[in-house]
Write an enzyme that holds these catalytic residues in place. Structure first.
Site, PDB file in Angstrom:
ATOM      1  N   ASP A  47      -0.062  13.596   4.454  1.00 47.72           N
ATOM      2  CA  ASP A  47      -0.365  13.277   5.860  1.00 47.72           C
ATOM      3  C   ASP A  47       0.488  12.097   6.318  1.00 47.72           C
ATOM      4  OD1 ASP A  47      -1.727  11.329   4.456  1.00 47.72           O
ATOM      5  OD2 ASP A  47      -3.663  11.647   5.447  1.00 47.72           O
ATOM      6  N   SER A  48       1.310  11.542   5.400  1.00 41.75           N
ATOM      7  CA  SER A  48       2.331  10.573   5.802  1.00 41.75           C
ATOM      8  C   SER A  48       3.290  11.201   6.812  1.00 41.75           C
ATOM      9  CB  SER A  48       3.118  10.077   4.580  1.00 41.75           C
ATOM     10  OG  SER A  48       3.565  11.162   3.795  1.00 41.75           O
ATOM     11  N   ASP A  86      -2.239  17.668   1.914  1.00 43.16           N
ATOM     12  CA  ASP A  86      -3.172  16.563   2.129  1.00 43.16           C
ATOM     13  C   ASP A  86      -4.167  16.995   3.199  1.00 43.16           C
ATOM     14  OD1 ASP A  86      -3.466  14.033   1.129  1.00 43.16           O
ATOM     15  OD2 ASP A  86      -1.775  13.186   2.233  1.00 43.16           O
ATOM     16  N   LYS A 116      -5.171  17.872  -1.444  1.00 45.10           N
ATOM     17  CA  LYS A 116      -5.447  16.504  -1.899  1.00 45.10           C
ATOM     18  C   LYS A 116      -6.510  15.897  -1.004  1.00 45.10           C
ATOM     19  CE  LYS A 116      -2.394  12.891  -1.448  1.00 45.10           C
ATOM     20  NZ  LYS A 116      -3.154  11.947  -0.573  1.00 45.10           N
ATOM     21  N   GLU A 118      -8.744  12.114  -0.443  1.00 48.67           N
ATOM     22  CA  GLU A 118      -8.856  10.702  -0.801  1.00 48.67           C
ATOM     23  C   GLU A 118     -10.312  10.370  -1.110  1.00 48.67           C
ATOM     24  OE1 GLU A 118      -7.174   8.214   2.248  1.00 48.67           O
ATOM     25  OE2 GLU A 118      -5.215   9.214   2.159  1.00 48.67           O
ATOM     26  N   GLU A 185      -2.847   4.895  -6.148  1.00 45.88           N
ATOM     27  CA  GLU A 185      -1.945   4.218  -5.202  1.00 45.88           C
ATOM     28  C   GLU A 185      -2.200   2.711  -5.162  1.00 45.88           C
ATOM     29  OE1 GLU A 185      -1.385   6.061  -1.377  1.00 45.88           O
ATOM     30  OE2 GLU A 185      -0.317   4.317  -0.584  1.00 45.88           O
TER      31      GLU A 185
END
Ligand code: KIV
Length: 267
Positions: A47-48, A86, A116, A118, A185
């Site tokens: 999602d960057s 993501d 993915k 978080e 991270e």
């Protein structure tokens, strides 16, 4: 014609202790093809992309539709790598049902091989539900950019011993819930090393030192294509930003002065 050999979530898990896992982000067909041809095993449609491709200040505004659009392009370009999407902010946090429906769309509509999410121990029920329903999950703990508002910015996590204990428990919970690997991270190398030793699945570090089972970086960062700021954990393998700018200036100049197209570009 036989199918090209494809990296899968179980094959990535099986690399732990045998071979370092190499992963990188990609957001479009052409770059995904090059990343794939370089032999990178896992390509993350991060999602960057909200920042590198869409110009947002952070990842929070990214939508599922944007992720599906970019994932489909990457899946067309990457013939061997495992393509991981993501799940963006608030597309899996609301309920397990929401997570399942949205992760399912990444697999069914966009061709992802995994998603993915978080979050640590509190995310374990969601991870378990996805995995039990056939959707491989890459975990992500430490600095989780979708929580920057709560974290107060992009800060290294786990420096204090209680925070480190918390992250170790998070990693165990995410692994026990069935994640096939975990992104670590922005945390001290020593903590990442302890987590790597404590869990049975691979850890993939970004700003987490050399002892992880693999590494991931943002494509635009390693190619020098996104802004001037370079975080400490990034290594630039190329600096294409200035080259692209000078090529574009040259093109503008040649069109303006009439030297392009020349006879060799004309019919
Ligand atoms: O969005 C992203 O690119 C990520 C990183 C782990 C590279 O989550």
């Amino acid at each position: 014609m036989s199918e090209p050999t494809r990296w899968t979530a179980p094959k990535i898990t099986a690399l732990k202790g045998r071979e370092k896992i190499v992963s990188l982000t990609a957001y479009d067909f052409s770059m995904a093809r090059m990343v794939d041809e370089a032999g990178i095993q896992l390509v993350l449609v991060g999602d960057s992309l909200g920042m590198t491709m869409l110009g947002y200040e952070n990842t929070l505004p990214v939508t599922l539709e944007q992720m599906l659009h970019h994932t489909a392009a990457v899946a067309r370009g990457a013939k061997h790598a495992l393509v991981v999407t993501d799940l963006p902010f608030l597309t899996y946090q609301v309920s397990v049902e929401q997570a399942l429906a949205n992760a399912g769309r990444c697999i069914k509509e966009a061709g992802a091989g995994a998603v993915k999410v978080e979050g640590g121990a509190f995310r374990a029920p969601t991870i378990r539900a996805l995995v039990e329903n056939g959707i491989p999950v890459l975990g992500h703990i430490g600095l989780t950019p979708q929580s920057i508002r709560a974290m107060g910015g992009y800060k290294v996590q786990g420096r204090k011993s209680d925070e480190a204990d918390h992250l170790l428990a998070d990693a165990r919970a995410v692994a026990e819930a069935g994640a096939f690997a975990i992104v670590l991270e922005a945390m001290p190398s020593e903590l990442a090393s302890a987590i790597t030793a404590a869990v049975s699945v691979p850890t993939i570090g970004i700003g987490a030192g050399p002892h992880c089972d693999g590494q991931i970086l943002v494509l635009h960062d390693i190619l020098g294509l996104y802004g001037e700021f370079k975080p400490k954990f990034v290594k630039r393998y190329a600096n294409f930003g200035p080259e692209v700018r000078s090529a574009l200036e040259q093109y503008r100049k040649e069109v303006s002065d009439g030297s392009f197209p020349g006879p060799e570009q004309s019919y």
